[in-house]
Write a protein that holds these residues in place. Structure first.
Motif, short mmCIF file in Angstrom:
data_model
loop_
_atom_site.label_atom_id
_atom_site.label_comp_id
_atom_site.label_asym_id
_atom_site.label_seq_id
_atom_site.Cartn_x
_atom_site.Cartn_y
_atom_site.Cartn_z
N ASP A 179 0.81 -1.22 0.00
CA ASP A 179 0.00 0.00 0.00
C ASP A 179 0.84 1.27 0.00
O ASP A 179 0.53 2.23 -0.70
N THR A 180 1.91 1.26 0.80
CA THR A 180 2.65 2.49 1.07
C THR A 180 4.14 2.20 1.17
O THR A 180 4.54 1.17 1.72
N VAL A 181 4.94 3.10 0.64
CA VAL A 181 6.39 3.03 0.82
C VAL A 181 6.84 4.32 1.50
O VAL A 181 6.36 5.41 1.17
N VAL A 182 7.71 4.20 2.50
CA VAL A 182 8.18 5.33 3.29
C VAL A 182 9.64 5.57 2.99
O VAL A 182 10.45 4.63 3.08
N VAL A 183 10.00 6.80 2.63
CA VAL A 183 11.38 7.12 2.27
C VAL A 183 11.82 8.39 2.97
O VAL A 183 11.04 9.33 3.15
N ALA A 184 13.09 8.43 3.36
CA ALA A 184 13.69 9.65 3.88
C ALA A 184 14.00 10.59 2.72
O ALA A 184 14.31 10.14 1.61
N VAL A 185 13.94 11.89 2.99
CA VAL A 185 14.16 12.89 1.95
C VAL A 185 15.24 13.87 2.37
O VAL A 185 15.20 14.43 3.47
N GLY A 186 16.21 14.07 1.48
CA GLY A 186 17.18 15.14 1.62
C GLY A 186 16.92 16.13 0.50
O GLY A 186 16.05 16.99 0.58
N GLY A 187 17.64 15.96 -0.61
CA GLY A 187 17.36 16.79 -1.79
C GLY A 187 16.18 16.27 -2.58
O GLY A 187 15.55 17.03 -3.33
N GLY A 188 15.89 14.99 -2.47
CA GLY A 188 14.67 14.45 -3.08
C GLY A 188 14.86 13.52 -4.24
O GLY A 188 13.88 13.15 -4.89
N GLY A 189 16.10 13.09 -4.56
CA GLY A 189 16.29 12.19 -5.67
C GLY A 189 15.62 10.84 -5.46
O GLY A 189 14.93 10.32 -6.35
N LEU A 190 15.82 10.24 -4.28
CA LEU A 190 15.18 8.97 -3.97
C LEU A 190 13.66 9.11 -3.99
O LEU A 190 12.95 8.30 -4.57
N TYR A 191 13.17 10.17 -3.34
CA TYR A 191 11.72 10.38 -3.30
C TYR A 191 11.14 10.56 -4.69
O TYR A 191 10.12 9.95 -5.03
N ALA A 192 11.75 11.39 -5.52
CA ALA A 192 11.22 11.63 -6.87
C ALA A 192 11.14 10.34 -7.67
O ALA A 192 10.14 10.06 -8.34
#
Length: 329
Positions: A179-192
Protein backbone atom coordinates in the motif's frame (compact mmCIF):
# COMPACT_ATOMS: atom_id res chain seq x y z
CA UNK A 1 13.82 20.00 -16.78
CA UNK A 2 10.83 17.78 -17.70
CA UNK A 3 9.16 15.82 -14.87
CA UNK A 4 10.20 12.24 -14.32
CA UNK A 5 8.03 9.60 -16.03
CA UNK A 6 7.62 5.88 -15.46
CA UNK A 7 9.29 5.25 -18.83
CA UNK A 8 12.45 6.78 -17.29
CA UNK A 9 12.27 4.23 -14.48
CA UNK A 10 11.78 1.38 -16.96
CA UNK A 11 14.78 2.50 -19.02
CA UNK A 12 16.91 2.71 -15.88
CA UNK A 13 15.78 -0.76 -14.80
CA UNK A 14 16.98 -2.19 -18.10
CA UNK A 15 20.20 -0.17 -18.08
CA UNK A 16 21.40 -1.25 -14.63
CA UNK A 17 20.12 -4.84 -14.71
CA UNK A 18 22.85 -7.12 -13.36
CA UNK A 19 24.94 -4.14 -12.22
CA UNK A 20 23.34 -3.62 -8.78
CA UNK A 21 22.25 -5.91 -5.97
CA UNK A 22 18.53 -6.73 -5.86
CA UNK A 23 17.03 -5.42 -2.63
CA UNK A 24 16.14 -7.81 0.19
CA UNK A 25 12.82 -7.10 1.94
CA UNK A 26 11.93 -8.57 5.34
CA UNK A 27 8.92 -8.23 7.67
CA UNK A 28 9.53 -6.66 11.06
CA UNK A 29 7.65 -9.55 12.64
CA UNK A 30 6.48 -9.98 16.24
CA UNK A 31 8.92 -9.54 19.08
CA UNK A 32 9.40 -8.45 22.66
CA UNK A 33 7.58 -5.33 23.75
CA UNK A 34 9.64 -2.16 23.98
CA UNK A 35 8.90 1.53 24.05
CA UNK A 36 8.70 2.92 20.54
CA UNK A 37 8.09 -0.34 18.69
CA UNK A 38 5.89 -0.56 15.59
CA UNK A 39 2.25 -0.41 16.76
CA UNK A 40 0.06 -3.51 16.35
CA UNK A 41 -2.01 -3.48 13.18
CA UNK A 42 0.73 -2.12 10.93
CA UNK A 43 2.29 -4.62 8.55
CA UNK A 44 5.76 -3.18 8.18
CA UNK A 45 8.44 -4.50 5.86
CA UNK A 46 12.04 -3.31 5.83
CA UNK A 47 13.70 -2.80 2.45
CA UNK A 48 17.37 -3.47 3.23
CA UNK A 49 18.83 -1.20 0.58
CA UNK A 50 21.79 -0.41 2.84
CA UNK A 51 23.13 -3.77 1.62
CA UNK A 52 23.50 -2.24 -1.85
CA UNK A 53 26.96 -1.77 -3.39
CA UNK A 54 28.75 1.12 -1.60
CA UNK A 55 26.30 0.88 1.31
CA UNK A 56 23.38 2.93 -0.02
CA UNK A 57 20.72 3.25 -2.73
CA UNK A 58 22.92 5.84 -4.46
CA UNK A 59 24.66 3.08 -6.43
CA UNK A 60 21.53 2.77 -8.58
CA UNK A 61 21.53 6.37 -9.75
CA UNK A 62 25.28 6.51 -10.24
CA UNK A 63 25.24 3.35 -12.32
CA UNK A 64 22.36 4.64 -14.43
CA UNK A 65 23.99 8.05 -14.92
CA UNK A 66 27.41 6.79 -16.02
CA UNK A 67 26.12 3.91 -18.12
CA UNK A 68 23.75 6.24 -19.97
CA UNK A 69 26.66 8.58 -20.75
CA UNK A 70 28.83 5.65 -21.79
CA UNK A 71 26.08 4.43 -24.14
CA UNK A 72 25.71 7.93 -25.59
CA UNK A 73 29.47 8.41 -26.04
CA UNK A 74 29.50 11.40 -23.68
CA UNK A 75 31.65 9.98 -20.87
CA UNK A 76 34.97 11.91 -21.08
CA UNK A 77 38.36 10.35 -20.44
CA UNK A 78 39.02 12.96 -17.74
CA UNK A 79 36.24 11.30 -15.78
CA UNK A 80 33.43 12.41 -13.55
CA UNK A 81 33.11 14.77 -10.59
CA UNK A 82 30.46 15.11 -7.91
CA UNK A 83 29.74 16.93 -4.65
CA UNK A 84 28.32 14.81 -1.90
CA UNK A 85 27.69 14.38 1.79
CA UNK A 86 29.39 11.03 1.26
CA UNK A 87 27.01 8.38 -0.09
CA UNK A 88 26.57 9.81 -3.59
CA UNK A 89 30.31 10.28 -3.84
CA UNK A 90 30.90 6.66 -2.87
CA UNK A 91 28.44 5.49 -5.50
CA UNK A 92 29.92 7.74 -8.18
CA UNK A 93 33.48 6.62 -7.41
CA UNK A 94 32.42 2.96 -7.47
CA UNK A 95 30.60 3.31 -10.79
CA UNK A 96 33.46 5.35 -12.28
CA UNK A 97 35.96 2.65 -11.36
CA UNK A 98 33.77 0.12 -13.15
CA UNK A 99 33.76 2.37 -16.21
CA UNK A 100 37.53 2.85 -16.03
CA UNK A 101 37.46 6.65 -15.59
CA UNK A 102 38.71 8.88 -12.74
CA UNK A 103 36.38 10.31 -10.10
CA UNK A 104 36.95 13.54 -8.16
CA UNK A 105 34.65 13.91 -5.17
CA UNK A 106 34.01 17.11 -3.22
CA UNK A 107 32.77 16.74 0.37
CA UNK A 108 32.19 19.09 3.30
CA UNK A 109 35.16 19.02 5.64
CA UNK A 110 32.94 17.59 8.39
CA UNK A 111 31.96 14.51 6.35
CA UNK A 112 32.17 11.27 8.38
CA UNK A 113 35.67 9.83 8.32
CA UNK A 114 34.31 6.40 7.44
CA UNK A 115 32.94 7.79 4.16
CA UNK A 116 36.17 9.63 3.30
CA UNK A 117 38.21 6.48 3.87
CA UNK A 118 35.91 4.38 1.72
CA UNK A 119 36.00 6.95 -1.08
CA UNK A 120 39.77 6.74 -1.18
CA UNK A 121 39.55 2.94 -1.19
CA UNK A 122 37.58 3.22 -4.46
CA UNK A 123 40.43 5.24 -5.97
CA UNK A 124 38.65 8.60 -5.89
CA UNK A 125 40.43 11.90 -5.44
CA UNK A 126 38.77 13.47 -2.38
CA UNK A 127 38.59 17.24 -1.87
CA UNK A 128 37.18 18.60 1.40
CA UNK A 129 35.56 22.04 1.12
CA UNK A 130 33.54 24.10 3.60
CA UNK A 131 31.07 22.72 6.12
CA UNK A 132 27.91 22.28 4.03
CA UNK A 133 26.97 20.41 0.88
CA UNK A 134 26.26 23.68 -0.98
CA UNK A 135 29.89 24.78 -0.57
CA UNK A 136 31.19 21.47 -1.87
CA UNK A 137 28.76 21.73 -4.81
CA UNK A 138 30.05 25.18 -5.79
CA UNK A 139 33.66 23.92 -5.77
CA UNK A 140 32.65 20.90 -7.82
CA UNK A 141 31.01 23.09 -10.47
CA UNK A 142 34.17 25.19 -10.76
CA UNK A 143 36.27 22.05 -11.15
CA UNK A 144 34.02 20.65 -13.88
CA UNK A 145 34.14 23.93 -15.82
CA UNK A 146 37.93 24.08 -15.57
CA UNK A 147 38.72 20.46 -16.45
CA UNK A 148 35.90 19.22 -18.66
CA UNK A 149 35.02 16.46 -16.19
CA UNK A 150 31.45 15.18 -16.43
CA UNK A 151 29.48 16.78 -13.60
CA UNK A 152 27.21 14.38 -11.82
CA UNK A 153 24.87 15.30 -8.98
CA UNK A 154 23.97 13.70 -5.68
CA UNK A 155 20.25 13.90 -6.41
CA UNK A 156 19.22 16.65 -8.88
CA UNK A 157 19.33 14.86 -12.22
CA UNK A 158 16.68 12.76 -14.02
CA UNK A 159 19.09 9.85 -14.56
CA UNK A 160 20.02 9.83 -10.86
CA UNK A 161 16.39 9.95 -9.73
CA UNK A 162 15.29 7.34 -12.27
CA UNK A 163 18.01 5.00 -11.07
CA UNK A 164 16.77 5.40 -7.50
CA UNK A 165 13.23 4.67 -8.67
CA UNK A 166 14.21 1.17 -9.77
CA UNK A 167 14.17 0.27 -6.08
CA UNK A 168 10.38 0.55 -5.94
CA UNK A 169 9.93 -1.95 -8.76
CA UNK A 170 11.90 -4.52 -6.75
CA UNK A 171 10.11 -3.80 -3.47
CA UNK A 172 6.71 -4.14 -5.14
CA UNK A 173 7.69 -7.55 -6.54
CA UNK A 174 8.62 -8.74 -3.04
CA UNK A 175 5.58 -7.37 -1.15
CA UNK A 176 2.34 -8.29 -2.94
CA UNK A 177 -0.45 -5.87 -2.10
CA UNK A 178 1.94 -3.13 -1.00
CA UNK A 179 0.00 0.00 0.00
CA UNK A 180 2.65 2.49 1.07
CA UNK A 181 6.39 3.03 0.82
CA UNK A 182 8.18 5.33 3.29
CA UNK A 183 11.38 7.12 2.27
CA UNK A 184 13.69 9.65 3.88
CA UNK A 185 14.16 12.89 1.95
CA UNK A 186 17.18 15.14 1.62
CA UNK A 187 17.36 16.79 -1.79
CA UNK A 188 14.67 14.45 -3.08
CA UNK A 189 16.29 12.19 -5.67
CA UNK A 190 15.18 8.97 -3.97
CA UNK A 191 11.72 10.38 -3.30
CA UNK A 192 11.22 11.63 -6.87
CA UNK A 193 12.21 8.28 -8.37
CA UNK A 194 10.31 6.08 -5.93
CA UNK A 195 7.19 8.26 -6.01
CA UNK A 196 7.14 8.23 -9.82
CA UNK A 197 7.35 4.43 -9.92
CA UNK A 198 4.92 4.00 -7.03
CA UNK A 199 2.28 6.29 -8.55
CA UNK A 200 2.29 4.17 -11.71
CA UNK A 201 1.32 1.15 -9.61
CA UNK A 202 -1.20 2.90 -7.34
CA UNK A 203 1.12 2.83 -4.33
CA UNK A 204 1.41 5.78 -1.94
CA UNK A 205 4.81 7.29 -1.13
CA UNK A 206 5.34 8.99 2.23
CA UNK A 207 8.35 11.35 2.38
CA UNK A 208 9.98 11.88 5.79
CA UNK A 209 12.38 14.67 6.76
CA UNK A 210 14.32 15.63 9.87
CA UNK A 211 12.57 18.47 11.65
CA UNK A 212 15.44 20.86 10.93
CA UNK A 213 16.26 19.70 7.38
CA UNK A 214 12.95 20.48 5.67
CA UNK A 215 13.95 21.22 2.08
CA UNK A 216 10.97 19.41 0.53
CA UNK A 217 8.47 20.54 3.14
CA UNK A 218 9.51 24.16 2.65
CA UNK A 219 9.24 23.78 -1.13
CA UNK A 220 5.72 22.38 -0.84
CA UNK A 221 4.70 25.28 1.40
CA UNK A 222 6.32 27.92 -0.82
CA UNK A 223 5.23 26.36 -4.12
CA UNK A 224 8.82 26.38 -5.36
CA UNK A 225 12.24 25.12 -4.23
CA UNK A 226 13.65 27.43 -1.55
CA UNK A 227 16.76 27.42 0.61
CA UNK A 228 16.43 26.15 4.18
CA UNK A 229 18.72 25.92 7.17
CA UNK A 230 20.31 22.52 7.80
CA UNK A 231 20.76 21.29 11.36
CA UNK A 232 20.21 17.61 12.10
CA UNK A 233 21.97 14.47 13.24
CA UNK A 234 21.09 13.14 9.76
CA UNK A 235 22.50 16.14 7.88
CA UNK A 236 25.46 14.21 6.45
CA UNK A 237 22.97 12.38 4.19
CA UNK A 238 19.81 14.51 4.32
CA UNK A 239 21.36 17.95 4.61
CA UNK A 240 20.43 19.41 1.22
CA UNK A 241 19.69 23.11 1.49
CA UNK A 242 17.18 22.98 -1.37
CA UNK A 243 14.92 20.24 -2.74
CA UNK A 244 14.80 19.51 -6.46
CA UNK A 245 12.06 20.57 -8.84
CA UNK A 246 11.65 16.85 -9.62
CA UNK A 247 10.86 16.13 -5.98
CA UNK A 248 8.47 19.06 -5.69
CA UNK A 249 6.64 17.93 -8.83
CA UNK A 250 6.30 14.42 -7.40
CA UNK A 251 4.91 15.80 -4.13
CA UNK A 252 2.39 17.93 -6.02
CA UNK A 253 1.31 14.98 -8.14
CA UNK A 254 0.68 12.93 -5.01
CA UNK A 255 -0.66 15.74 -2.84
CA UNK A 256 2.05 14.75 -0.36
CA UNK A 257 3.12 16.76 2.66
CA UNK A 258 6.35 15.42 4.15
CA UNK A 259 6.29 14.08 7.68
CA UNK A 260 8.90 15.46 10.05
CA UNK A 261 10.73 13.71 12.87
CA UNK A 262 12.95 15.35 15.51
CA UNK A 263 16.53 14.30 16.02
CA UNK A 264 15.78 12.43 19.24
CA UNK A 265 13.19 10.37 17.35
CA UNK A 266 15.75 9.59 14.64
CA UNK A 267 18.31 8.50 17.23
CA UNK A 268 15.74 6.30 18.99
CA UNK A 269 14.69 4.71 15.71
CA UNK A 270 18.29 3.96 14.79
CA UNK A 271 18.86 2.36 18.20
CA UNK A 272 15.61 0.41 17.82
CA UNK A 273 16.77 -1.07 14.54
CA UNK A 274 19.93 -2.26 16.23
CA UNK A 275 18.38 -3.49 19.49
CA UNK A 276 15.50 -5.42 17.95
CA UNK A 277 16.67 -6.26 14.43
CA UNK A 278 20.48 -6.05 14.69
CA UNK A 279 20.57 -3.63 11.76
CA UNK A 280 23.26 -0.96 11.92
CA UNK A 281 22.12 1.90 9.69
CA UNK A 282 22.92 5.56 9.31
CA UNK A 283 20.64 8.28 10.64
CA UNK A 284 19.07 8.89 7.23
CA UNK A 285 17.71 5.33 7.17
CA UNK A 286 16.47 5.70 10.73
CA UNK A 287 14.62 8.87 9.69
CA UNK A 288 12.30 6.81 7.51
CA UNK A 289 11.84 4.14 10.17
CA UNK A 290 10.99 6.76 12.80
CA UNK A 291 7.83 7.55 10.84
CA UNK A 292 6.29 4.14 11.57
CA UNK A 293 6.95 4.34 15.32
CA UNK A 294 4.45 6.03 17.65
CA UNK A 295 4.81 9.79 17.47
CA UNK A 296 2.43 12.72 17.88
CA UNK A 297 3.81 14.14 14.62
CA UNK A 298 3.58 11.06 12.40
CA UNK A 299 1.22 8.54 13.95
CA UNK A 300 -1.96 9.63 12.15
CA UNK A 301 -0.43 9.62 8.68
CA UNK A 302 -0.01 5.84 8.39
CA UNK A 303 -3.20 3.81 8.40
CA UNK A 304 -3.76 0.72 10.53
CA UNK A 305 -3.81 -2.41 8.38
CA UNK A 306 -1.66 -0.93 5.62
CA UNK A 307 1.16 -2.97 4.13
CA UNK A 308 4.06 -0.55 4.52
CA UNK A 309 7.60 -0.83 3.19
CA UNK A 310 10.24 1.33 4.87
CA UNK A 311 13.36 2.01 2.81
CA UNK A 312 16.49 1.65 4.95
CA UNK A 313 18.55 3.63 2.50
CA UNK A 314 22.11 3.51 3.80
CA UNK A 315 24.53 2.17 6.39
CA UNK A 316 27.73 4.19 5.95
CA UNK A 317 28.01 4.84 9.65
CA UNK A 318 30.13 4.06 12.67
CA UNK A 319 28.36 1.20 14.50
CA UNK A 320 30.39 1.81 17.65
CA UNK A 321 27.87 4.25 19.08
CA UNK A 322 25.14 1.63 18.67
CA UNK A 323 26.87 -1.24 20.41
CA UNK A 324 27.90 1.03 23.21
CA UNK A 325 24.30 2.07 23.91
CA UNK A 326 22.49 -1.20 23.24
CA UNK A 327 19.74 -2.01 25.71
CA UNK A 328 19.76 -5.73 24.98
CA UNK A 329 22.31 -8.35 25.87
Amino acid sequence: MPPLAHDDIKAATDRIAGRVRPVAVVPTGPGETAEGRVPPGRQVFLALEFMQHTGSFKARGAQNFLQAHRDAGTLPDVGVTIASGGNAGLACAWAARQQGVPATVFLPANAPAVKVARLRSYGAEVRLVGTEYAEAQAACAEFAAATGALASHAYDHPLIAAGAGTLLEEIRARVPGLDTVVVAVGGGGLYAGVATAARHHGIRTVPVEPLHCRALGAAVEAGRPVDVTVDSVAADSLGARRATALALHAARQDGARPLTVPDDGIVRARQELWDHHRLAVEHAAATAYAAVLPSPDTGESLVEGERIAVVLCGANTDPGDLTGQSRTS
